[in-house]
Design a protein around this motif. Structure first.
Motif, short mmCIF file in Angstrom:
data_model
loop_
_atom_site.label_atom_id
_atom_site.label_comp_id
_atom_site.label_asym_id
_atom_site.label_seq_id
_atom_site.Cartn_x
_atom_site.Cartn_y
_atom_site.Cartn_z
N THR A 105 0.90 -1.21 -0.01
CA THR A 105 -0.07 0.08 -0.02
C THR A 105 1.01 1.17 -0.07
O THR A 105 2.01 1.04 0.56
CB THR A 105 -1.01 0.02 1.16
OG1 THR A 105 -0.07 0.10 2.46
CG2 THR A 105 -1.70 -1.30 1.36
N GLU A 150 1.07 3.56 2.12
CA GLU A 150 1.75 3.96 3.41
C GLU A 150 2.90 2.75 3.71
O GLU A 150 3.94 3.18 4.51
CB GLU A 150 0.60 3.48 4.68
CG GLU A 150 -0.48 4.65 4.45
CD GLU A 150 -1.61 4.31 3.64
OE1 GLU A 150 -1.53 3.30 3.03
OE2 GLU A 150 -2.42 5.28 3.34
N GLU A 151 2.60 1.52 3.34
CA GLU A 151 3.75 0.55 3.27
C GLU A 151 5.07 1.07 2.46
O GLU A 151 5.88 0.67 3.03
CB GLU A 151 3.15 -0.78 3.00
CG GLU A 151 1.92 -1.54 4.11
CD GLU A 151 1.39 -2.52 3.47
OE1 GLU A 151 0.77 -3.51 4.59
OE2 GLU A 151 1.43 -2.67 2.54
N GLU A 163 5.84 3.57 1.58
CA GLU A 163 6.66 4.97 2.38
C GLU A 163 7.60 4.21 3.39
O GLU A 163 8.87 4.56 3.48
CB GLU A 163 5.72 5.80 2.83
CG GLU A 163 6.60 6.96 3.19
CD GLU A 163 5.38 8.02 3.62
OE1 GLU A 163 5.85 9.07 4.51
OE2 GLU A 163 4.06 8.17 3.17
N LYS A 164 7.16 3.35 4.20
CA LYS A 164 7.86 2.86 5.12
C LYS A 164 8.93 2.11 4.75
O LYS A 164 10.05 1.80 5.37
CB LYS A 164 7.36 1.91 6.32
CG LYS A 164 5.94 2.90 7.17
CD LYS A 164 5.05 1.89 7.93
CE LYS A 164 4.05 2.65 8.80
NZ LYS A 164 3.21 1.77 9.48
#
Length: 335
Positions: free
Chosen positions: A81, A83-84, A86-87
């Motif tokens: 995703t 968000e994932e 980005e991490k």
């Protein structure tokens, strides 16, 4: 005579000193004799048992001779995703920076004592292991199964966030809830939290069909037979060959009426927005090393399968184009 089953465990420092020198006749048995990231332990073990492998029985031979059943192997590329992703990119940047201080490639590096790098690799592995899209993919693939009985699911050991409530829960528990509440399977988890008696009862229920599925993290990696398994979903896997080789052995045991097994392997690749040509040498090697380890597992599983991984199986869509693109992007076409 000393006969040691699963002999790779004896290469650990706490066991090597206990091996009896007075016994001259020694035989070590293992599907995975080389210890992961422990060349010294492997050498000590091989030296004690005779300095070499004296007999090897391959998976292909075992299948051909009827000791194990045939299988289809279906890899699936999983996207992170936003968000994932980005991490993931932040962790990869940290890993590349720490790895650049070492004089060798990350894949060959000795991580003993480098706790900061080990921690970053561990966090990224957990992120990959519990990628949210894996549960959606699992839910989608279940509909293609001819029979829902005797299904085995391997999960990551991390946690996932509930999109509705924001609460976190263990990946194994989220998977059980998906299979039980959303799909309607009779399912239970099989983890270290269950007692030995509970686990034996779960295996019996799984074999006789009272339970259609078991969801495990590592408790079904080694030493526990689940021969009735017909369909397995590997949502998360470490890069240690011992884990996925042992898992495959669990899945391919012969069982009355079992003609073949189907193995679904979930592979997380770097986010599509990561462009290899824009990475510096250390960043590129870091990403390439991770992909190479994933593709080594794909190649090993595919070598003895009934199908080629880019072929359709039972109408199930595959990720062959993504696999080919991945190899091309990271200069791994030879795999």
């Amino acid at each position: 005579m000393l006969i040691a089953d699963e002999v790779h465990h004896l290469g650990a420092p706490q066991h090597l000193g206990s091996l009896p020198e007075a016994i001259d006749l020694r035989l070590g048995l293992s599907a995975t004799p080389n210890r992961w990231y422990d060349d010294e332990g492997t050498e000590e073990l091989f030296s004690y048992f005779g300095d070499g492998i004296v007999f090897e029985y391959s998976l292909s031979e075992a299948i051909e001779n009827g000791a194990l059943c045939e299988y289809y192997y279906i890899p699936h590329i999983i996207e992170l995703t936003p968000e994932e992703a980005e991490k993931y990119e932040a962790l990869s940047t940290t890993i590349a920076r720490l790895a650049s201080r070492m004089n060798k490639d990350l894949g060959d590096a000795d991580l003993q004592g480098n706790t900061t790098l080990k921690h970053a690799l561990f966090k990224r592995a957990r992120l990959i292991g519990t990628a949210r899209e894996k549960l959606y993919k699992l839910q989608d693939l279940i509909q293609y199964q001819n029979s829902l009985n005797h299904t085995l699911v391997y999960c990551g050991d991390g946690s996932v966030e509930d999109e509705l409530t924001g609460d976190t829960k263990r990946h194994v528990d989220a998977t059980v809830e998906l299979l039980r509440d959303d799909i309607g399977l009779r399912v239970n988890r099989f983890t270290a939290r269950e007692s030995q008696n509970e686990r034996e009862d779960l295996l019996n229920q799984f074999e006789n069909g009272d339970l259609q599925a078991l969801v495990a993290i590592r408790c079904l990696d080694e030493g526990v037979d689940v021969p009735a398994t017909q369909t397995a979903y590997i949502l998360a896997s470490s890069s240690n060959p011992r884990q996925f080789i042992q898992r495959r052995g669990r899945i391919l045991r012969q069982y009355p009426g079992k003609q073949y097994a189907v193995i679904h392997d979930f592979i997380v690749a770097p986010p599509n927005r990561v462009r290899p040509e824009l990475l510096d040498d250390t960043q590129f090697k870091t990403e390439r090393n991770m992909i190479q380890k994933e593709l080594e597992r794909v190649q090993l599983f595919a070598d003895s399968a009934r199908n080629h991984p880019d072929a359709d199986v039972q109408g199930i869509p595959t990720s062959s184009k993504s696999l080919k693109d991945l190899k091309k992007k990271y200069n791994l076409r030879q795999m």
